[in-house]
Enzyme design. Sequence first.
Site, short mmCIF file in Angstrom:
data_model
loop_
_atom_site.label_atom_id
_atom_site.label_comp_id
_atom_site.label_asym_id
_atom_site.label_seq_id
_atom_site.Cartn_x
_atom_site.Cartn_y
_atom_site.Cartn_z
N LYS A 171 0.10 0.83 2.31
CA LYS A 171 1.51 1.11 2.09
C LYS A 171 1.80 2.62 2.06
CE LYS A 171 1.06 0.56 -2.92
NZ LYS A 171 1.11 2.00 -3.20
N THR A 172 0.92 3.41 1.40
CA THR A 172 1.14 4.87 1.36
C THR A 172 1.04 5.45 2.76
OG1 THR A 172 0.16 4.91 -0.86
CG2 THR A 172 0.38 7.02 0.28
N ASP A 186 8.28 4.07 -2.94
CA ASP A 186 6.97 3.44 -3.07
C ASP A 186 6.95 2.61 -4.36
OD1 ASP A 186 4.33 2.82 -2.61
OD2 ASP A 186 3.55 4.71 -3.35
N GLU A 187 6.17 1.53 -4.37
CA GLU A 187 6.02 0.68 -5.57
C GLU A 187 7.38 0.20 -6.08
OE1 GLU A 187 3.16 -0.22 -6.20
OE2 GLU A 187 1.67 1.39 -6.10
N GLN A 241 2.37 -7.50 -7.69
CA GLN A 241 1.82 -6.43 -8.51
C GLN A 241 2.86 -5.85 -9.47
OE1 GLN A 241 -1.29 -3.79 -6.67
NE2 GLN A 241 -0.45 -4.58 -4.75
N ARG A 279 -8.65 -4.69 -7.27
CA ARG A 279 -9.18 -3.33 -7.36
C ARG A 279 -10.59 -3.26 -6.76
NH1 ARG A 279 -5.10 -1.40 -6.81
NH2 ARG A 279 -4.50 -3.57 -6.55
#
Length: 754
Positions: A32-33, A218-219, A249, A597
């Site tokens: 995504k980044t 973002d997020e 998330q 993770r």
Amino acid sequence: MDLLGSLNERQREAVEHGRGPALVLAGAGSGKTRVIAHRIAYLICNGAARPENILAVTFTNKASDEMRERVHRLLGPERTSEPLISTFHSLCVRVLRREIQALGYKRDFSIYDTDDQKRLVKQLLTEAGKTEGDLSPREALSRISYAKNHSVGPREYPDRFPSDSAEAIAVIYDRYERRLRQANALDFDDLLLRAVEVLGKPKLGAYYSDWYRHILVDEYQDTNRAQYELLRLLTTSHDNLFVVGDEDQSIYKFRGADIRNILNFEKDFPATRILRLEQNYRSTQNILRLAGSVVENNTERKGKTLWTENDTGDVATCHRSESARDEALWVAERIREIQLEEPGRRIAILYRANFVSRNFEDVLRDNGIKYAVIGSVSFFNRMEVKDMLAYLRVLYNPEDDIALLRIINTPTRGIGAATVEALTRRALERSVPLVEAARERAQETDGGARASRPLGKFLDAIDRWSALREVMTLGRLLEEIVRDTGYHAMLEKQETAEEAANRMANIEELMRAAAESEERGETVFEFLDRASLSSELDQYDPDARVVLMTLHSAKGLEFDVVFLTGLEEGLFPHAQSLNSQADLEEERRLCYVGITRARRKLFFSWTPFRRSFGPGAGGITIASRFLKEMPADLVEGLEDETRVYAADAFDSSYRSRPRREEYRRDSEVREQTYDYDVDLFDRRTWTGGRRAAPGTAEAPPSRLMQGMRVRHAQFGDGIILSRERVGNDVKLVITFSRVGRKTLIEKYAKLQAI
């Protein structure tokens, strides 16, 4: 530069999106980044937007720094202007430093961090005659923050959030707001709320919306209502809002995050284009299957299926330990094996609550395994650093009462508690800043020389340092303050030689940070703002080989090996989530975050005998329902998790016994109510934890055990947190949904299991 060549098909589709709103549902590890950075560069290189007209926002300094570096590499060093890439709070500070006068504040406002807020609330509680037993500063501050996040003011508070302490909270809340205003200060919540207030003014809102023509977030799943309103105001003159997020998330409800922002995005922004990033580049196939098997039990989802071209990978390992200490020993042993085999692997031990870390730290230290703890005191929160920052805050904002109270007698200079209390009363009575009350007192000659003389010397020093602001660098000014105050001598008296040296080294590091800030062309307020907005994650060392942290802190990070520990009902999922389907779904998303993770290997651990709530508390717990939701073929040892262990539940010494009887039970989760059936004892007759003699007809002991849901005639529904034998009675600690935590004697409580 070919900006699209390194992207997969779905990533390219997102980067090439034209005008209008877009929602990119990006699964864990899907890049995504990378997509946001490439889209920024794509907009600039294709002439769709000038750099200065692009705004990208995220949540942490670490994330914004990483994104900024990526964009810089993509665009090259020859660019004369760059887009604004910032955290939400830093963006708000940027706007408020320019525009806050429209709200009646001065531009040199202070930002109160959590420690400053607690000091202020503690002072207000003392003034109101409240003790820690009545209401703790932490609880009061938490409730005030919750109210602010829901746009509820002091007057509306008792009606919106009724409770026994609602009226007291409303009074403290009102005084808290008045004090902040008087000190020309904002807290973290205010940064968002005041920025929304500024942008709500038509001319200012139109100006910023016209300036930032392309906004990327973002997020997005972590945004709260104030951040949502901020984005709405920034898009009044256009609809170029490009958000990336993952509803699976969304784990920060306790900070005010509202999952509805992402679930309802296309309703709030019509003509939204929805894109999905489902290819995972981080984890093995087995890890992704595990994560999917857990999170698919949630209903608040937009839906996506992660897949990867990575190898199948190992199955996960689940281990039941005899105690929390045994759990830590087992984890340490596995880490030893991993480090011997592959020393370079990065390992994380994750847990739901901070208290769980103690045994891991003890055991890792005993075994000589180096580790780092995320969540410990960050650099800018260390005592000596905060002291020096408080001196600077007073010099640049004399109305900052909390900063002044911190340094007025640090180091000690003969200004006692009685003098400080008298000054505070005077400031309150006259509605003036504390520094003004201090100046008045220092000039009085009515026999109070004993108090006024040291006060006058302190104010003279403040004036001297204020004059030096204009001719000295910030680093040199700090040097002057340290020397004039005798701060080093104070440390040498209070601390060991080694600790004093360490604290002085931190002050010297602060001086270097100030010098670097000035070299970057930042103002003193930008330097102080950066310090106020820092967090422990900013100190995270990506090269640390073994890291301990909560699951919430782990979001956005990745590790070769992950130990997901404490998987027990009441701990994870947390007891306070068991009465609410929405809260339980957030706990499940937290489990999903923990699993994803891991890159290569995943371990789960739990114990039915964890001492969680103090020396006398405890009881038998059962394995987390999340383990039940995992396919048995993907988790080695999972078949053992259908066992629950019955011991002498009424003898607090049972933990030291070498053997415990175990009985198989059915622990299927009843999905409709998110309840579970706890049957710790078999059908045979028991007496005092020992099997009764044949032929006796003694009744079995109560089945009210830790983790059960119960109903009370007065308090309503609750969950048993712990049980303890006290003489001939059994004491239960229960959290009730309506009234909070209560301690009851079982035989008098008349509880009904539900």
